[in-house]
Design an enzyme around this catalytic site. Structure first.
Site, PDB file in Angstrom:
ATOM      1  CB  SER A  55     -18.968 -12.640  31.028  1.00 53.85           C
ATOM      2  OG  SER A  55     -18.546 -12.333  32.368  1.00 53.85           O
ATOM      3  N   GLY A  56     -18.809 -12.494  27.839  1.00 55.09           N
ATOM      4  CA  GLY A  56     -19.116 -12.258  26.531  1.00 55.09           C
ATOM      5  C   GLY A  56     -18.553 -11.141  25.972  1.00 55.09           C
ATOM      6  CG  HIS A  57     -18.822  -7.860  26.094  1.00 53.86           C
ATOM      7  ND1 HIS A  57     -18.958  -8.012  24.886  1.00 53.86           N
ATOM      8  CD2 HIS A  57     -18.870  -7.486  27.352  1.00 53.86           C
ATOM      9  CE1 HIS A  57     -20.688  -7.758  25.671  1.00 53.86           C
ATOM     10  NE2 HIS A  57     -20.370  -7.193  26.713  1.00 53.86           N
ATOM     11  CG  ASP A 110     -22.023  -1.246  32.221  1.00 55.81           C
ATOM     12  OD1 ASP A 110     -20.859  -2.784  32.725  1.00 55.81           O
ATOM     13  OD2 ASP A 110     -22.403  -2.073  31.307  1.00 55.81           O
ATOM     14  CG  HIS A 219     -24.323  -5.661  25.626  1.00 57.57           C
ATOM     15  ND1 HIS A 219     -23.567  -4.619  25.513  1.00 57.57           N
ATOM     16  CD2 HIS A 219     -23.909  -6.014  26.588  1.00 57.57           C
ATOM     17  CE1 HIS A 219     -22.723  -4.015  26.860  1.00 57.57           C
ATOM     18  NE2 HIS A 219     -23.047  -5.040  27.078  1.00 57.57           N
TER      19      HIS A 219
END
Ligand SMILES: Nc1ncnc2c1ncn2[C@@H]1O[C@H](COP(=O)(O)OP(=O)(O)O)[C@@H](O)[C@H]1O
Ligand SMILES: Nc1ncnc2c1ncn2[C@@H]1O[C@H](COP(=O)(O)OP(=O)(O)O)[C@@H](O)[C@H]1O
Ligand SMILES: [Mg+2]
Ligand SMILES: [Mg+2]
Ligand SMILES: [Mg+2]
Ligand SMILES: [Mg+2]
Lengths: 333, 208, 333, 208
Positions: A55-57, A110, A219
């Site tokens: 998350s965070g994107h 990933d 990131h």
């Protein structure tokens, strides 16, 4: 660190919950294991498209779930890839029998988690193909690294492969067009400021007031190198140069130009970058057939941007233009 | 005799404690050359291990490690999740249903764990990854196993892992997220090697 | 101050130029005097809609030019209302003979400049109506101030009045529906950080690490008061409380909930705010019929958000759902 | 005799210089209780005035002020643009085609300018706006005009405007952007009052 959050460890849970409430007409949220599916999934006869990552994107990936794009998105913790026990049920949930394509950004985490999930989904009888996105030209020597990262190009792969799946392409065809987009897109990014991961509480790297970080990923990891602050035209040239030389574009070609904000940069500044990028492309004899400007694949509140150039062919253009109806990208419907 | 399930549970409990205690330190290491999440991920993962252990207490060391593998795989995420998951799974498979672990099978289990990490991550020695803690640990364990003393095997492994983790400081990363930094990764300890050393030290602590 | 800009004084020129290049299919840019019109303006028989204001709030207003929303946007310098010599030609350019509605945020500068422009456009034979937007409940005592400011509600007024114009409503009807939206919407905002006007180079106000500014406008001006930093749920309650009490909503009513980012806040945080706001509205017996989450009316790179609640009636809902095709808002087409 | 077009052009030139010199100071005043643009806007506007003066040199003081009104109206924006634009336009209208301005018509022109600002902005004395510089200036000018000395009128106006601007410091704003701050606007000088004082001081300077 000032953030509009409650418990730093509840950020993803609460954000995805809010997302589900705001877009209840388009998506269904599974809270645990956490994943988001298209409201009408599985769509009979259609290849399913699943992507995911840390998350965070945002809006990536959940913001791209919906008709003409992803069938499911699997959000991990902030900047941490999701786990197989999320990816597997998401994969099963969107499989209509036509198989599922995993769109995976090339990061070790990933890749490993999606790899495990694909293996286990296959064991449950779902055919899975993986499209690996690795468009980041900032990673120069992929022999001595984990390979190029998947960055801005991911959005374009998801849109175009999503349109292919929506028009009824079969599993292999969807994977092939996804790969083709990946092979024809290159991206490079710059950070003016770092971002702060909520659970960490300190900025992800240190940058002086007159420094910028060139060749960043998404990131909050540091980039290729720091340089002294430059103006927008200078920075744009620096980002575009390696993209064009790596892509090997020739005068007369058609491209899609994507200027992406990292989350904390005003739209007005992205258009200043777009302006210079369009000038440079014109000087090279390239035709900007399509464009996208905005915050689509971000690093929390980081200031900065990335530029992606996709060499278009007619089929990609048709698929780009095809209707899409997701929380973050919508047209034709 | 050898090590039993009590040791295994204690090992995992001490590991969870170590991750909680060193959470910030591991985040800081990852901040320098990665994405600031390793300590958070490992802490979350081992808390899940504790939950699982409480929920369904394992009956053999192998069962404890298998449960750990599953918990880490499903709660850690990132690169470390699958790598540690595979490591514990391979070790569990090697141990099978045995109630007691002798020095030789202990060394073999550690070697299987390391091989699992290498199989998944494809890292070589010197790539500045957790492999650089595990490989010296496996070698030291094999050498110490000849004497048949499990505690000595674990202490040797822990010490070697710690030395291996420290030795990653000057290296330039060639795998994982730190590899994107190239030369800039030198001068920082690899977070995964550091957490590996903590886990192996916990194993020795549990046997002491 | 680190910004993706060249000359601080060329920010608006270059940004609007880039905007025009990126959206050449939708808009036409006049460089001097500066304004943006819908590509097919004037649309025969249709009432023209013109809005404008200082720059730095992107995508507002130029991002809302296109079918179903604005016919023209007039960008001033950063945080400075545009001048009559921009507003007048924009007004003339979009007049098809059916008259033009000016949508004006209630700030002294905007009001005065649009007032002058309206007078002069009328002198040139164009019928002009003005919809004044003043939805900001942070301004408590409008007797002793310049009155409530126009903030988040502006986006909703532009969308709904735009749809009314598009379906063929006449001049007065478009102005009336615009006023009705304004009367039924209330907004309140919070800043976690200030923003920096490019030509000024210093943050627009000072805020300690543990302070937030409650009741801000959109020009980087300080807000109603500073308070100690709170969590997202607490802040959401603080913003929503005065909105609901001023709006006087009753259980059973339908609303549109709009959580707007100020430019530098990650989308994930806006969804955390949305989550709590939706909970509170549900507790009050209100039905969230429609929602909007994202950066639509911003203050450069400011971190923070605003919440708007619009009391919906059936006609407003129909007009909200009507097709819109602009750079920043698009659906149904 | 009285003041002629040369004085008017010099006034505007000195005003432009003052805006450039005090640009940052006016931005800072506006930053405290507004939106940080007043100095930038006034500087941009008066540079446009200079351009216009060079392009089409005016033949009467009234023409110079009319040209100024148009340039400010079209280049300043914000609240100050229309307010100053109206002020200069009304003054120009009062002066008509006269080649020379005597003390009485000078005082009348200043009063017309102030009335224009009030007509557009609806501010009262004490609302902490540029009116608080203009009204004392107009009063002082009227008093001084009796003696028939234009320089004395301008000096009296400038001094009164400066005092008026300073006197805005403790006031709570009730008009313009600063009014949103309520009590928090007290303790800061009104930027528009400050720029008004600079412009009136330039008028005196041009006559000296
Ligand atoms: N290919 C690999 N082989 C072995 N270990 C690796 C590999 N890639 C990464 N690692 C280990 O994983 C650690 C990072 O874990 P973590 O921060 O949790 O994941 P991520 O990099 O996805 O954020 C590194 O410090 C390194 O020890
Ligand atoms: N209603 C008004 N009447 C008189 N003067 C006003 C009024 N509103 C604002 N002003 C003046 O305008 C100044 C602000 O000008 P400026 O910063 O250029 O415009 P804006 O507030 O639109 O950014 C204030 O300092 C004040 O002197
Ligand atoms: Mg990570
Ligand atoms: Mg990490
Ligand atoms: Mg202003
Ligand atoms: Mg101002």
């Amino acid at each position: 660190m000032k953030k509009l959050i409650n418990d730093p460890r509840a950020v993803v849970d609460e954000s995805v919950e809010g997302f589900g409430l705001a877009h209840a007409d388009l998506v269904t949220v599974s809270a645990d294991p956490k994943y988001v599916t298209r409201k009408d999934a599985p769509v009979a006869g259609k290849v399913g498209l699943v992507s995911g990552g840390g998350s965070g994107h945002e809006p990536l990936h959940a913001g791209f779930v919906g008709r003409g794009m992803l069938d499911a998105a699997v959000p991990g913790a902030v900047f941490t890839s999701p786990t197989p026990d999320q990816i597997i049920p998401a994969t099963l949930a969107v499989n209509s029998g036509a198989g599922v394509v995993h769109i995976v950004k090339n990061y070790t985490g990933d890749v490993l988690n999606f790899e495990t999930a694909a293996e286990m989904a296959q064991a449950e009888g779902v055919e899975v193909r993986t499209v690996l996105v690795n468009d980041d030209v900032a990673v120069e020597d992929s022999l001595y690294t984990a390979g190029r990262r998947g960055v801005g190009g991911t959005v374009l792969v998801e849109k175009i492969a999503g349109a292919a799946a929506e028009r009824g392409d079969d599993l292999d065809a969807v994977a092939v067009i996804g790969d083709r987009v990946n092979q024809n897109v290159r991206t490079m990014g710059v950070a003016l400021t770092a971002c702060t991961v909520p659970h960490a509480g300190t900025p992800s790297f240190d940058l002086a007031d007159n420094e910028i970080e060139i060749g960043i990923g998404i990131h909050g990891e540091p980039g290729r190198h720091k340089i002294a602050m430059e103006n927008a035209d200078g920075i744009t040239g620096r980002l575009l140069e390696p993209i064009l030389s790596d892509l090997g574009t020739a005068s007369g070609e058609k491209v899609l130009l994507f200027v992406n904000g990292m989350g904390g940069t005003p739209l007005s500044e992205l258009y200043i970058v777009y302006r210079r990028a369009a000038q440079i492309l014109a000087e090279r004899g390239l035709t900007v057939e399509r464009s996208l400007v905005g915050n689509y694949i971000t690093s929390l509140e980081m200031q900065g941007c990335s530029i992606s150039v996709l060499r278009l062919d007619d089929e990609m253009t048709v698929l780009w233009d095809a209707p899409v109806h997701t929380p973050a990208l919508r047209w034709g419907v | 005799m050898g090590l039993d399930v009590t040791w295994a549970v204690k090992w995992l409990t001490l590991s969870a404690q170590a991750m909680a205690e060193h959470r910030v330190e591991l985040i800081e290491l990852d901040r320098a050359i990665g994405d600031s999440d390793h300590g958070e991920n490992m802490d979350r993962g081992f808390q899940a291990v504790l939950d699982k252990l409480a929920e369904t207490p394992p009956e053999t060391p192998g069962a404890a490690l298998k449960l750990t593998a599953m918990a880490l795989m499903s709660k850690v995420g990132g690169a470390a999740g699958p790598l540690y998951g595979t490591a514990f799974l391979r070790a569990a498979t090697t141990l099978g249903d045995a109630a007691y672990i002798d020095a030789a099978s202990l060394a073999a289990a550690l070697a299987a764990a390391r091989d699992g990490i290498v199989a998944r991550g494809k890292a070589e020695t010197g790539d500045k990854t957790m492999v650089d803690a595990w490989t010296p640990a496996v070698d030291a364990a094999a050498a110490a196993a000849a004497d048949g003393d499990t505690l000595a095997v674990l202490i040797a492994a822990a010490e070697a892992a710690e030395a291996g983790a420290m030795a990653t400081d000057p290296l330039v990363a060639r795998k994982g997220r730190a590899s994107y930094l190239g030369e800039r990764s030198a001068g920082h300890r690899d977070p995964g090697a550091a957490s590996s050393a903590l886990i192996l030290r916990a194993a020795a602590g549990a046997a002491a």
